[in-house]
Design a protein around this motif. Structure first.
Motif, PDB file in Angstrom:
ATOM      1  N   GLU A 121       0.841  -1.209   0.000  1.00 49.53           N
ATOM      2  CA  GLU A 121       0.000   0.000   0.000  1.00 49.53           C
ATOM      3  C   GLU A 121       0.871   1.252   0.000  1.00 49.53           C
ATOM      4  OE1 GLU A 121      -3.914  -1.755   2.355  1.00 49.53           O
ATOM      5  OE2 GLU A 121      -2.391  -0.659   3.491  1.00 49.53           O
ATOM      6  N   ALA A 122       1.955   1.222   0.774  1.00 45.69           N
ATOM      7  CA  ALA A 122       2.878   2.359   0.799  1.00 45.69           C
ATOM      8  C   ALA A 122       3.469   2.587  -0.592  1.00 45.69           C
ATOM      9  CB  ALA A 122       3.991   2.119   1.812  1.00 45.69           C
ATOM     10  N   TYR A 123       3.874   1.513  -1.255  1.00 42.82           N
ATOM     11  CA  TYR A 123       4.445   1.621  -2.603  1.00 42.82           C
ATOM     12  C   TYR A 123       3.441   2.256  -3.564  1.00 42.82           C
ATOM     13  CZ  TYR A 123       6.607   0.242  -7.044  1.00 42.82           C
ATOM     14  OH  TYR A 123       7.162   0.247  -8.307  1.00 42.82           O
ATOM     15  N   GLY A 124       2.173   1.884  -3.454  1.00 42.40           N
ATOM     16  CA  GLY A 124       1.143   2.473  -4.310  1.00 42.40           C
ATOM     17  C   GLY A 124       1.020   3.972  -4.109  1.00 42.40           C
ATOM     18  N   VAL A 125       0.995   4.415  -2.854  1.00 41.85           N
ATOM     19  CA  VAL A 125       0.904   5.850  -2.545  1.00 41.85           C
ATOM     20  C   VAL A 125       2.158   6.567  -3.031  1.00 41.85           C
ATOM     21  CG1 VAL A 125       0.806   7.561  -0.674  1.00 41.85           C
ATOM     22  CG2 VAL A 125      -0.664   5.524  -0.594  1.00 41.85           C
ATOM     23  N   ILE A 126       3.298   5.951  -2.788  1.00 40.14           N
ATOM     24  CA  ILE A 126       4.573   6.541  -3.201  1.00 40.14           C
ATOM     25  C   ILE A 126       4.615   6.751  -4.711  1.00 40.14           C
ATOM     26  CG2 ILE A 126       7.041   6.001  -3.463  1.00 40.14           C
ATOM     27  CD1 ILE A 126       6.753   4.583  -0.642  1.00 40.14           C
ATOM     28  N   ILE A 130       6.989   6.819   6.993  1.00 34.24           N
ATOM     29  CA  ILE A 130       7.598   5.825   6.113  1.00 34.24           C
ATOM     30  C   ILE A 130       8.548   6.601   5.224  1.00 34.24           C
ATOM     31  CG2 ILE A 130       7.262   4.168   4.235  1.00 34.24           C
ATOM     32  CD1 ILE A 130       4.508   3.542   5.421  1.00 34.24           C
ATOM     33  N   VAL A 131       9.823   6.260   5.274  1.00 37.80           N
ATOM     34  CA  VAL A 131      10.800   6.928   4.426  1.00 37.80           C
ATOM     35  C   VAL A 131      11.009   6.081   3.180  1.00 37.80           C
ATOM     36  CG1 VAL A 131      11.919   8.118   6.352  1.00 37.80           C
ATOM     37  CG2 VAL A 131      12.803   5.913   5.623  1.00 37.80           C
ATOM     38  N   PHE A 132      11.342   6.734   2.104  1.00 38.80           N
ATOM     39  CA  PHE A 132      11.570   6.003   0.861  1.00 38.80           C
ATOM     40  C   PHE A 132      12.479   6.804  -0.049  1.00 38.80           C
ATOM     41  CE2 PHE A 132       7.708   8.463   0.425  1.00 38.80           C
ATOM     42  CZ  PHE A 132       7.728   8.972  -0.863  1.00 38.80           C
ATOM     43  N   HIS A 133      13.201   6.069  -0.865  1.00 37.53           N
ATOM     44  CA  HIS A 133      14.037   6.706  -1.875  1.00 37.53           C
ATOM     45  C   HIS A 133      14.187   5.767  -3.067  1.00 37.53           C
ATOM     46  CE1 HIS A 133      17.279   4.256  -0.105  1.00 37.53           C
ATOM     47  NE2 HIS A 133      18.035   4.569  -1.149  1.00 37.53           N
ATOM     48  N   ARG A 165      12.292  10.795   0.196  1.00 37.47           N
ATOM     49  CA  ARG A 165      11.027  11.404   0.590  1.00 37.47           C
ATOM     50  C   ARG A 165      10.447  10.684   1.802  1.00 37.47           C
ATOM     51  NH1 ARG A 165       7.384  12.313  -4.427  1.00 37.47           N
ATOM     52  NH2 ARG A 165       7.056  14.368  -3.554  1.00 37.47           N
ATOM     53  N   VAL A 166       9.425  11.294   2.395  1.00 43.91           N
ATOM     54  CA  VAL A 166       8.828  10.777   3.623  1.00 43.91           C
ATOM     55  C   VAL A 166       7.313  10.861   3.535  1.00 43.91           C
ATOM     56  CG1 VAL A 166       8.722  11.033   6.137  1.00 43.91           C
ATOM     57  CG2 VAL A 166      10.800  11.705   4.911  1.00 43.91           C
ATOM     58  N   LEU A 167       6.640   9.756   3.863  1.00 41.86           N
ATOM     59  CA  LEU A 167       5.194   9.778   4.066  1.00 41.86           C
ATOM     60  C   LEU A 167       4.970  10.125   5.533  1.00 41.86           C
ATOM     61  CD1 LEU A 167       3.893   6.524   2.283  1.00 41.86           C
ATOM     62  CD2 LEU A 167       3.901   8.860   1.403  1.00 41.86           C
ATOM     63  N   MET A 174      -0.819  11.919   5.795  1.00 39.63           N
ATOM     64  CA  MET A 174      -1.131  13.340   5.916  1.00 39.63           C
ATOM     65  C   MET A 174      -0.437  14.157   4.834  1.00 39.63           C
ATOM     66  SD  MET A 174      -0.454  13.271  10.001  1.00 39.63           S
ATOM     67  CE  MET A 174      -0.515  15.025  10.226  1.00 39.63           C
ATOM     68  N   GLY A 175       0.662  13.646   4.320  1.00 37.37           N
ATOM     69  CA  GLY A 175       1.402  14.379   3.310  1.00 37.37           C
ATOM     70  C   GLY A 175       2.691  13.674   2.949  1.00 37.37           C
ATOM     71  N   VAL A 176       3.351  14.212   1.936  1.00 41.19           N
ATOM     72  CA  VAL A 176       4.640  13.694   1.474  1.00 41.19           C
ATOM     73  C   VAL A 176       5.633  14.847   1.537  1.00 41.19           C
ATOM     74  CG1 VAL A 176       5.908  12.655  -0.443  1.00 41.19           C
ATOM     75  CG2 VAL A 176       3.499  12.083  -0.094  1.00 41.19           C
ATOM     76  N   TYR A 177       6.780  14.588   2.122  1.00 37.31           N
ATOM     77  CA  TYR A 177       7.836  15.590   2.253  1.00 37.31           C
ATOM     78  C   TYR A 177       9.075  15.112   1.520  1.00 37.31           C
ATOM     79  CZ  TYR A 177      11.758  18.028   4.502  1.00 37.31           C
ATOM     80  OH  TYR A 177      12.913  18.731   4.738  1.00 37.31           O
ATOM     81  N   GLU A 178       9.624  15.967   0.673  1.00 39.81           N
ATOM     82  CA  GLU A 178      10.881  15.632   0.003  1.00 39.81           C
ATOM     83  C   GLU A 178      12.029  16.116   0.870  1.00 39.81           C
ATOM     84  OE1 GLU A 178      13.169  16.497  -4.151  1.00 39.81           O
ATOM     85  OE2 GLU A 178      11.136  15.686  -4.220  1.00 39.81           O
ATOM     86  N   ALA A 179      12.702  15.172   1.504  1.00 40.35           N
ATOM     87  CA  ALA A 179      13.795  15.490   2.420  1.00 40.35           C
ATOM     88  C   ALA A 179      15.082  15.817   1.676  1.00 40.35           C
ATOM     89  CB  ALA A 179      14.033  14.336   3.379  1.00 40.35           C
TER      90      ALA A 179
END
Length: 156
Positions: free
Chosen positions: A37-42, A102-105, A58-60, A69-74
């Motif tokens: 589900e996280a991958y889908g939102v990402i 949830i952090v992702f890159h 980025r961070v969910l 609540m939002g996505v932040y590009e770190a």
């Protein structure tokens, strides 16, 4: 008179304000309870044409109901890496009153295997978040053909 002027200048400080503005009703925020589900939102929030061009971190930001609540590009970097300032990542989570992240890159190469640096950064984020009672739910490395979840792989 001159010394009084100088002394007054010493006591002037910047005002700090915290704000978070959310115009999306909670019921419309996606719920994330798994890495898929996280991958889908990402991937819905990613500019796919840059996925294999340069690395982004980025961070969910999530609330207690696991709603995004939002996505932040770190960080946005180069072909082989990017630098993440954990302090800015945490202050953003605090501003948004996030209780989980949830952090992702991405890896522009398409290789989803985490590097030693990826593992060290994940541990540092996990530690910083835990001090602030923010749960690091996962770290995903994403690519056009899929993702790797640190949680699913037992790395978190």
């Amino acid at each position: 008179m001159e010394s009084r002027k100088k002394r007054n200048l010493l006591y002037k400080v910047a005002e700090v304000q915290l704000s978070y503005s959310n115009r999306i009703p909670s019921s419309k925020m996606p719920v994330v309870t798994s890495s898929s589900e996280a991958y889908g939102v990402i991937m819905d929030s990613w500019q796919r044409e840059s996925l294999e061009l340069f690395e982004r971190f980025r961070v969910l930001l999530m609330n207690t109901g696991n709603r995004v609540m939002g996505v932040y590009e770190a960080s946005s970097g180069g072909i082989s890496g990017t630098v993440v300032d954990i302090r800015l990542l945490m202050v953003t989570a605090l501003k948004a009153t996030a209780t989980g992240i949830i952090v992702f890159h991405n890896h522009p190469s398409g290789n989803l295997k985490p590097s030693t640096e990826d593992k060290k950064l994940t541990q540092k984020i996990h530690e910083a978040a835990s001090y602030l009672d923010i749960k690091l739910h996962d770290h995903l490395i994403v690519g056009r053909e899929g993702y790797l979840s640190f949680r699913d792989e037992g790395l978190l």
